[in-house]
Write an enzyme that holds these catalytic residues in place. Sequence first.
Site, mmCIF file in Angstrom:
data_model
loop_
_atom_site.group_PDB
_atom_site.id
_atom_site.type_symbol
_atom_site.label_atom_id
_atom_site.label_comp_id
_atom_site.label_asym_id
_atom_site.label_seq_id
_atom_site.Cartn_x
_atom_site.Cartn_y
_atom_site.Cartn_z
ATOM 1 N N ASN A 63 -34.159 0.910 -34.637
ATOM 2 C CA ASN A 63 -34.784 2.127 -35.158
ATOM 3 C C ASN A 63 -35.953 2.573 -34.296
ATOM 4 O OD1 ASN A 63 -33.930 3.302 -37.987
ATOM 5 N ND2 ASN A 63 -33.513 1.114 -38.058
ATOM 6 N N LYS A 188 -31.689 -12.143 -38.262
ATOM 7 C CA LYS A 188 -31.441 -10.862 -38.921
ATOM 8 C C LYS A 188 -29.960 -10.564 -38.802
ATOM 9 C CE LYS A 188 -32.354 -5.907 -38.927
ATOM 10 N NZ LYS A 188 -32.886 -4.734 -38.190
ATOM 11 N N ILE A 239 -34.522 -6.832 -43.700
ATOM 12 C CA ILE A 239 -35.190 -5.950 -42.731
ATOM 13 C C ILE A 239 -34.401 -4.654 -42.741
ATOM 14 C CG2 ILE A 239 -35.877 -5.621 -40.327
ATOM 15 C CD1 ILE A 239 -35.982 -8.649 -40.007
#
Length: 339
Positions: A63, A188, A239
Site C-alpha cells: 500500500n 504476514k 495487517i
Amino acid sequence: MATTPRASLMSPSTLARPFTDGVYCPLITPFKRDTEAIDFDALQTQVVRLANARMGIVVLGTNGEASHLSDKERSAVIRATREALDTNGFTQIPILAGTGTGSAKETIRLSNEAREAGADYVIVIPPGYFSFALGRDLPSLKKFFIDVLDGSPLPVMIYNFPGAASGIDFNSDFLIDLAEHQNCFGAKLTCAMVGKGHRLSAHTSSAAYKARHPRPFFVMPGFSDILLPALVSRASGCITGTGNIIPKTIVKLYDTAIAALATGGVEQLEAARELQDLVAEADWAVVKAGIGGTKYAMDAYIQAGLGGVPRSPLPPAGTEIKALLATGLKRALAYENSL
C-alpha cells in the site's frame, strides 16, 4: 528441511519497542497531485490518526508503494513516521518497515538503512522479479530468507503475498521452517489462507517452540475480512490496508473478538460477528478498489489531501471505483464516525 536455530541478533531485552498482538495498518504513501512528491504533512497526519485509533504502524509495504520510492525516500518516510509518533506522545509504538527487494544483499542493505532511519522491525517479501526461475525453487528461496535473517540488524517478518510476488506462495511447512530462525519474529499472510495460518500459529505457540525462542512469533493475516476466524485459529491480529480508512472499526472488531474468545460470551461473539460482517463488506470494496481507490476514499471520506494520488503507472480512482466505494464503504463509514 529443518533450519538450525541461530543466535538471535537482537534479544527481546534490547527491543525498546516490543511488537504486540493487535491490528496494524500498512500506510499509503501520499503523493502530491502535480509533482508526485511525497506529502510528508499528510503522511504524518495519517500516522497520528492511526496511532490515536490504536492501530499499529507499517510503512513501505504494498500500500505504501515502496517499489516506487528511491532509497532516500524510503528512509525519509521512516524518519517522518518516527518523528510524528515521538512528538505526539507515541514513543513506544514500533515501526514495521518493508525492506524486501530483488536480492538478499540489497534487502540487508535496506534493512540497515531502515534501522538507521528509526524502524524497529522489517517485513520482507519474496523476490518476485525472477519468479520464472525461482517460483518452484524452494531451496533458493529459503537461502534468500536465511541470508536476510542472518544479515538483518532488525527482526524480520516474512511477507507471503503471491499477488505482489509474481505468484510465489509459501506453504505452512516452509514458513514453519523459517520460523525456527531466531531473527524471524512473524509472518504476514496475504494469501488469505486461515488453515495455513492456523498450522503456523499452532507450531509457534507450542510450549516446545517457546522454550527454543525467547521472543514471541506473530501470525498476521493480510486482510481484515477474515480477522474473526483467524483469531479463532490462533492468529495474532492482522495487517490490513482497510485500516487506512476505518481504523477504529477494525480495532473495535479485534477488541470484541478477543473479549469473546477470552470469556466464551455468546453475546460478545455475536457482536464480533456483526462487526466482522461490516468489516468484510468494507474490506472487499477496498481490495477491489486498489491503492488508487484507497487514496481516493481517504481524500473523499476522511480528509481532503490525506490520500493524494498514486505514482505512475498506478491509476487514480475512476468513476466506477468511486461508485463502488460509495456503496461498499457506506455502512462501515457510518459506524466509524459513530465511534
